[in-house]
Design a protein around this motif. Structure first.
Motif, PDB file in Angstrom:
ATOM      1  N   ALA A  46       1.483  -1.235   0.056  1.00  0.00           N
ATOM      2  CA  ALA A  46      -0.067   0.047   0.067  1.00  0.00           C
ATOM      3  C   ALA A  46       0.898   1.259  -0.135  1.00  0.00           C
ATOM      4  CB  ALA A  46      -0.881   0.158   1.279  1.00  0.00           C
ATOM      5  N   LEU A  49       2.334   2.051  -3.413  1.00  0.00           N
ATOM      6  CA  LEU A  49       1.767   2.282  -3.896  1.00  0.00           C
ATOM      7  C   LEU A  49       0.908   3.164  -4.162  1.00  0.00           C
ATOM      8  CD1 LEU A  49       0.392  -1.167  -5.706  1.00  0.00           C
ATOM      9  CD2 LEU A  49       2.713   0.134  -6.480  1.00  0.00           C
ATOM     10  N   GLY A  50       1.049   4.475  -2.879  1.00  0.00           N
ATOM     11  CA  GLY A  50       0.510   4.982  -2.147  1.00  0.00           C
ATOM     12  C   GLY A  50      -1.296   5.361  -2.215  1.00  0.00           C
ATOM     13  N   VAL A  51      -1.424   4.204  -2.028  1.00  0.00           N
ATOM     14  CA  VAL A  51      -3.081   3.636  -1.845  1.00  0.00           C
ATOM     15  C   VAL A  51      -2.810   2.933  -0.305  1.00  0.00           C
ATOM     16  CG1 VAL A  51      -3.581   3.393  -4.274  1.00  0.00           C
ATOM     17  CG2 VAL A  51      -2.980   1.860  -3.307  1.00  0.00           C
ATOM     18  N   SER A  52      -4.387   3.021   0.254  1.00  0.00           N
ATOM     19  CA  SER A  52      -4.969   2.276   1.327  1.00  0.00           C
ATOM     20  C   SER A  52      -5.044   0.906   0.578  1.00  0.00           C
ATOM     21  CB  SER A  52      -6.310   2.432   1.341  1.00  0.00           C
ATOM     22  OG  SER A  52      -7.544   2.192  -0.032  1.00  0.00           O
ATOM     23  N   GLU A  53      -5.084  -0.265   1.910  1.00  0.00           N
ATOM     24  CA  GLU A  53      -4.247  -1.331   2.124  1.00  0.00           C
ATOM     25  C   GLU A  53      -6.135  -2.387   0.827  1.00  0.00           C
ATOM     26  OE1 GLU A  53      -3.481  -2.790   5.509  1.00  0.00           O
ATOM     27  OE2 GLU A  53      -2.316  -1.599   6.207  1.00  0.00           O
ATOM     28  N   ARG A  55      -7.865  -0.894  -0.866  1.00  0.00           N
ATOM     29  CA  ARG A  55      -7.495  -0.682  -3.046  1.00  0.00           C
ATOM     30  C   ARG A  55      -6.417  -1.597  -3.056  1.00  0.00           C
ATOM     31  NH1 ARG A  55      -7.174   5.102  -5.269  1.00  0.00           N
ATOM     32  NH2 ARG A  55      -7.243   3.787  -7.056  1.00  0.00           N
ATOM     33  N   VAL A  56      -5.450  -2.439  -2.520  1.00  0.00           N
ATOM     34  CA  VAL A  56      -4.778  -3.289  -2.781  1.00  0.00           C
ATOM     35  C   VAL A  56      -5.095  -4.459  -2.734  1.00  0.00           C
ATOM     36  CG1 VAL A  56      -2.224  -4.201  -1.635  1.00  0.00           C
ATOM     37  CG2 VAL A  56      -2.462  -2.143  -1.582  1.00  0.00           C
ATOM     38  N   SER A 106       2.923   2.347 -10.129  1.00  0.00           N
ATOM     39  CA  SER A 106       1.613   3.566 -10.514  1.00  0.00           C
ATOM     40  C   SER A 106       0.834   1.996  -9.368  1.00  0.00           C
ATOM     41  CB  SER A 106       2.106   3.635 -12.147  1.00  0.00           C
ATOM     42  OG  SER A 106       0.207   3.384 -12.696  1.00  0.00           O
ATOM     43  N   TYR A 107      -0.431   2.500  -9.379  1.00  0.00           N
ATOM     44  CA  TYR A 107      -1.781   1.423  -8.515  1.00  0.00           C
ATOM     45  C   TYR A 107      -2.031   1.015 -10.285  1.00  0.00           C
ATOM     46  CZ  TYR A 107      -5.624  -0.543  -6.937  1.00  0.00           C
ATOM     47  OH  TYR A 107      -7.132  -1.360  -6.541  1.00  0.00           O
TER      48      TYR A 107
END
Length: 399
Positions: A46, A49-53, A55-56, A106-107
């Motif tokens: 997470a 990639l700069g996102v929440s868990e 979204r992972v 990049s996500y």
């Protein structure tokens, strides 16, 4: 039968071609590890990639959704191509997808790579059992399929924990890099040891609807759905159920289940070619008995762990038994298309069972999970009992 069979003009040895079957088993291992590895690495992936868990977590569900959607159309589209070429293409797809995940920041790109992996995963699962069946005489078909599907058990019991440990030691990116390298090595192994088989010529291609309508196929797909629904109702929520039972050590419960599945697939490999129906009936009856015991008696640690061990023993061999029945019913020539149907049903069972279990957990509590799973497993048992003639005969038919 003579010591060698001829399948589409290719000599098939009477003894098991271990190197080729183990290559296919390793392909199954790689697919399972690729699918599930992100689930144990959410806190590590997470931030990168700069996102929440949450979204992972979609990297896992996205893979499953792509596999669900792609299995049937990709299998149908590519059925005319040489089988080994398609298999190698799927492995190269895994190598590319895992390599992209290993280097991407990049996500969106990572998610696209996971969708690619899910698509080739659906294609691979549709091929493996049929490929194994074509490599051996009919009387050894069940054992060959058991060897290939053992890759799933090894991945679940050993591969995912080892991959998570590797990611903890070296980082999650090197772990996916290792997976990409393994897929590339498999390409060479497949070219070296797995025989090539031709695709289906246009005049011999049976439409999907006719494959689905072959005697026994729909009953086998129904058993797959019932069993996966019942299994996932419990397995997805084993942690809250274990806590409800007062045991709390979910890791121990999962370890017992994993070790028992290894024993289950070994026992199935011994029995599947001689006693397929009796072995499957015993496995399903054992699963039902486990749910019946877990309902009122899970508060006893001995009963809980003993029941989980029997559950793993029974469930470990069930996919091999059902897959072998499907290949027998469809015939090896149509096994890829039939298995693509089963792959879709399998993923539907996983999704439906997880959803049903979640609703029951929220509405009635963890104690209701075994009672929810029980009628679904019984549905599978009743279907096998009723579908004796075409789907689950007492003695396996040879083409």
């Amino acid at each position: 039968m003579s010591t060698a069979s001829m399948v589409k003009g290719t000599a098939v040895p009477a003894s098991l071609p271990w190197s080729g079957l183990l290559a296919l088993s390793t392909a199954a291992f790689t697919a399972v590890l690729t699918e599930l590895l992100p689930a144990g690495l959410l806190p590590r992936i997470a931030p990168a990639l700069g996102v929440s868990e949450a979204r992972v977590g979609f990297l896992v569900s996205g893979y499953a959704a792509a596999s669900f959607v792609a299995a049937i159309p990709l299998t149908a589209l590519l059925r005319g191509l040489p089988r080994r070429r398609v298999l190698i293409g799927a492995l190269l797809g895994f190598a590319v997808a895992d390599a992209v995940v290993a280097v991407s920041s990049s996500y969106a790109l990572t998610f696209a790579a996971r969708l690619l992996a899910g698509c080739v995963g659906g294609l691979l699962w549709a091929m493996l059992a049929g490929y194994a069946a074509r490599m051996v005489p009919a009387e050894r078909r069940g054992r060959a399929i058991a060897v290939v599907l053992a890759g799933i058990t090894v991945a679940l019991s050993l591969g995912v924990p080892a991959g998570t440990a590797l990611a903890g030691a070296l980082g999650w990116r090197p772990a996916f890099g290792v997976l990409a390298g393994l897929a590339l090595l498999l390409v060479g192994w497949v070219r070296w040891r797995v025989p090539g088989f031709p695709g289906e010529p246009p005049h011999a291609r049976v439409p999907l609807a006719r494959v689905a309508a072959l005697p026994g196929v729909r009953a086998i797909l129904s058993v797959t759905l019932f069993l996966l629904l019942g299994h996932q109702v419990m397995y997805t929520y084993v942690a809250p159920f274990t806590a409800h039972a007062g045991y709390g050590r979910t890791g121990v419960v999962l370890l017992v289940f994993g070790v028992a599945t290894v024993a289950g697939i070994w026992i199935t490999g011994v029995l599947v070619d001689r006693h397929p129906r009796a072995t499957l009936l015993a496995a399903l009856a054992l699963c039902a008995a486990v749910m019946l015991a877990l309902g009122p008696y899970a508060g006893s640690p001995a009963v809980l762990l003993g029941a989980v061990a029997l559950w793993g023993l029974a469930f470990g061999g069930a996919p091999t038994l059902i897959q072998t029945a499907l290949v027998d019913a469809s015939g090896p020539a149509h096994a890829d298309l039939a298995t693509s149907l089963q792959t879709t049903v399998y993923n539907a069972g996983i999704a439906g069972g997880s959803l049903t279990g979640g609703l029951v957990l929220d509405g009635l509590g963890a104690g209701a999970l075994p009672w929810t799973a029980l009628p679904l497993v019984v549905g599978a048992l009743v279907t096998v009992t009723a579908a004796r003639r075409h789907a689950f005969p007492a003695v396996r038919r040879e083409p």
